[in-house]
Design a protein around this motif. Structure first.
Motif, short mmCIF file in Angstrom:
data_model
loop_
_atom_site.label_atom_id
_atom_site.label_comp_id
_atom_site.label_asym_id
_atom_site.label_seq_id
_atom_site.Cartn_x
_atom_site.Cartn_y
_atom_site.Cartn_z
N GLN A 57 4.44 -70.64 -51.13
CA GLN A 57 3.22 -69.97 -51.57
C GLN A 57 1.97 -70.67 -51.06
OE1 GLN A 57 2.96 -66.89 -53.48
NE2 GLN A 57 1.00 -67.24 -52.45
N ILE A 58 2.01 -72.00 -51.00
CA ILE A 58 0.86 -72.74 -50.47
C ILE A 58 0.64 -72.37 -49.00
CG2 ILE A 58 0.00 -75.05 -49.90
CD1 ILE A 58 1.38 -76.09 -52.38
N ARG A 59 1.74 -72.27 -48.25
CA ARG A 59 1.61 -71.88 -46.84
C ARG A 59 1.09 -70.45 -46.71
NH1 ARG A 59 6.80 -74.63 -46.71
NH2 ARG A 59 6.59 -76.66 -45.65
N LEU A 60 1.54 -69.55 -47.60
CA LEU A 60 1.06 -68.17 -47.56
C LEU A 60 -0.43 -68.09 -47.87
CD1 LEU A 60 3.99 -66.24 -49.30
CD2 LEU A 60 3.31 -66.12 -46.90
N TRP A 61 -0.88 -68.88 -48.83
CA TRP A 61 -2.32 -68.91 -49.14
C TRP A 61 -3.11 -69.38 -47.92
CZ3 TRP A 61 -1.34 -71.56 -54.49
CH2 TRP A 61 -1.08 -70.57 -55.45
N GLU A 62 -2.57 -70.37 -47.21
CA GLU A 62 -3.27 -70.84 -46.02
C GLU A 62 -3.28 -69.78 -44.93
OE1 GLU A 62 -3.29 -74.89 -43.36
OE2 GLU A 62 -1.37 -73.89 -43.63
N SER A 63 -2.15 -69.10 -44.72
CA SER A 63 -2.10 -68.06 -43.69
C SER A 63 -3.04 -66.90 -44.01
CB SER A 63 -0.67 -67.54 -43.53
OG SER A 63 -0.21 -66.94 -44.73
N ASP A 64 -3.23 -66.62 -45.31
CA ASP A 64 -4.17 -65.57 -45.68
C ASP A 64 -5.60 -65.94 -45.33
OD1 ASP A 64 -2.16 -63.98 -46.64
OD2 ASP A 64 -2.39 -64.60 -48.73
N SER A 65 -5.93 -67.22 -45.49
CA SER A 65 -7.30 -67.66 -45.23
C SER A 65 -7.54 -67.97 -43.76
CB SER A 65 -7.63 -68.90 -46.07
OG SER A 65 -6.74 -69.96 -45.74
#
Length: 462
Positions: A386-394
């Motif tokens: 989820q942390i990686r997904l949040w980064e990919s979103d930003s």
């Protein structure tokens, strides 16, 4: 002259960057010679021992016969490393055949160290004179407290509030040189993106980065960089916890000890008549940065991360609590426990400061509590994903400076360049059929010089 441009990624790389005259002067002490010898690749160590008692120059072709054909790349790396450090010097002979011999100063000092064992740098003081010497546990506690005090000065600039304690100008100058903060007056000092990333590094990496800038600024403080490096290498051979008389040091070394005490590398104590310093374990950690493959010593973990994104940190350290606040939302604090959670808002705030998802996950893994460190993974996959997904979103697109190489004269040259780039952890992409590869942009000079050397090597007849 070295054939490869050297980037100061560790202590010995900085030694290799010194001018030839300073390097030769540095080899006047056998402690420096021992430290440099320990940092060499295994094959280079073998070459030094073979040449140690040989006065004549050895042809380079003869040295190539010391290894098997499939180890030619390791041979070139070993020879390049020894040339960078001026352990071997080139000798021109009548037939224009390239030959090498050991640096005479390095050879003499290493002989002395191997045959006599080498005397200790200096004798420790007797317990009757140096009273109140702390135990090893107390000394470790002091060193970490001093280091936390240094980092807290950087953490205090991450918040909008005015620092509660006055900032140390000496530390602030080092932080500024390292690019960890920008100084525009005391009140306008702000931490940079690199400063946020620095706080999530392990202690050994942080220490080396600070020491590197400390050495780089030596000339401006009236110190000779070669003398300072030699003294720091010599400190690694002192016994941790033993007191040593400050009066036995040169004026430059006395100034260095006072500055290193601020960083927690040594502890200063004052008696009725004598003044002494005590090396801490941080000096040992500094010595382990002689090479990039050195083992890192990490403190005992204290963080438990659950699948519901809750964080339990069993600590009372103000520094650790403030670092957790960089990417987590802290909810309440007990005497030895801090409870918080990872939210999209708190993690995105860390991304906006220049911290990456991998750095957050790595920090949580490195400081995982011993009870959860036994499980694999120590951080639940749902949380790390989820942390990686949040980064990919930003940040959906990541730009990396790179260089494309093609049109190689032969497949052998192409494969050797691929292997060299891979050893430097800089190979991003390769196409064997088209003899093309992409390398990190910061390694362009290294790879270009390596390609030139490969192109100039005459092909061997089979």
């Amino acid at each position: 002259m070295p054939r490869v441009r050297v980037v100061s990624r560790n202590f010995i790389d900085m030694v290799a960057n010194l001018p030839a005259a300073k390097l030769d002067r540095l080899y006047d002490g056998h402690w420096t010679c021992q430290a440099v010898f320990r940092s060499l690749p295994p094959l280079a160590k073998l070459y030094v021992l073979r040449l140690l008692y040989i006065e004549a120059a050895i042809p380079s072709k003869l040295m190539q016969e010391w290894v098997l054909p499939d180890s030619s790349l390791k041979h070139r790396v070993a020879v390049d490393r020894m040339e960078q450090l001026r352990i071997i010097v080139q000798v021109s002979e009548r037939k224009k055949e390239l030959s090498y011999r050991l640096n005479s100063k390095f050879q003499q000092q290493l002989r002395q160290a191997l045959t006599t064992g080498g005397a200790p740098p200096r004798q420790s003081m007797s317990s009757s004179i140096a009273v109140r010497v702390p135990t090893l546990v107390e000394l470790d506690s002091y060193a970490m407290k001093q280091w936390e005090t240094v980092l807290l000065q950087l953490v205090s600039l991450a918040s909008l509030e005015t620092p509660s304690e006055p900032l140390n100008p000496f530390i602030m100058q080092i932080f500024e040189r390292a690019g960890l903060l920008t100084i525009k007056g005391v009140e306008a000092s702000r931490i940079t993106d690199a400063g946020f990333q620095f706080l999530l590094m392990d202690t050994s990496s942080q220490l080396w980065q600070i020491i590197r800038e400390y050495i780089s600024a030596a000339e401006g403080r009236g110190m000779d960089s070669a003398d300072l490096i030699g003294f720091l290498l010599e400190l690694g051979f002192h016994v941790v916890g033993e007191p040593y008389n400050v009066n036995t040091l040169k004026p430059m070394e006395q100034q260095a000890v006072e500055e290193l005490a601020v960083l927690g590398l040594v502890k200063l104590q004052q008696g009725m008549r004598d003044h002494w310093f005590i090396p801490t374990k941080l000096v040992v950690n500094l010595a382990t940065s002689l090479s990039e493959t050195s083992s890192r010593q990490t403190a005992e973990g204290f963080i438990v991360v659950e699948t519901n994104f809750r964080i339990y940190a069993y600590t009372s350290s103000k520094l650790q609590i403030e670092i957790l606040r960089l990417f987590g939302r802290l909810e309440y604090q007990l005497p030895n426990l801090v409870v918080g959670s990872l939210t999209k808002e708190s993690v995105n705030a860390a991304f906006a400061s220049g911290i990456t998802a991998e750095q957050v996950i790595s920090f949580l893994q490195q400081h995982a509590h011993p009870h959860v460190k036994q499980r694999i993974p120590s951080v639940p996959e749902t949380v790390s994903d989820q942390i990686r997904l949040w980064e990919s979103d930003s940040n959906r697109v990541q730009y990396t400076s790179a260089c494309l190489y093609d049109d190689f004269p032969s497949m052998d040259v192409f494969e050797s360049v691929c292997a060299y780039s891979r050893d430097l952890s800089g190979l991003l992409w390769q196409d064997s059929s088209g003899k093309r590869l992409v390398v990190r942009g910061d390694l362009h000079e290294d790879v270009r010089n390596f390609i030139r050397r490969q192109s100039n090597v005459p092909s061997q007849k089979k």
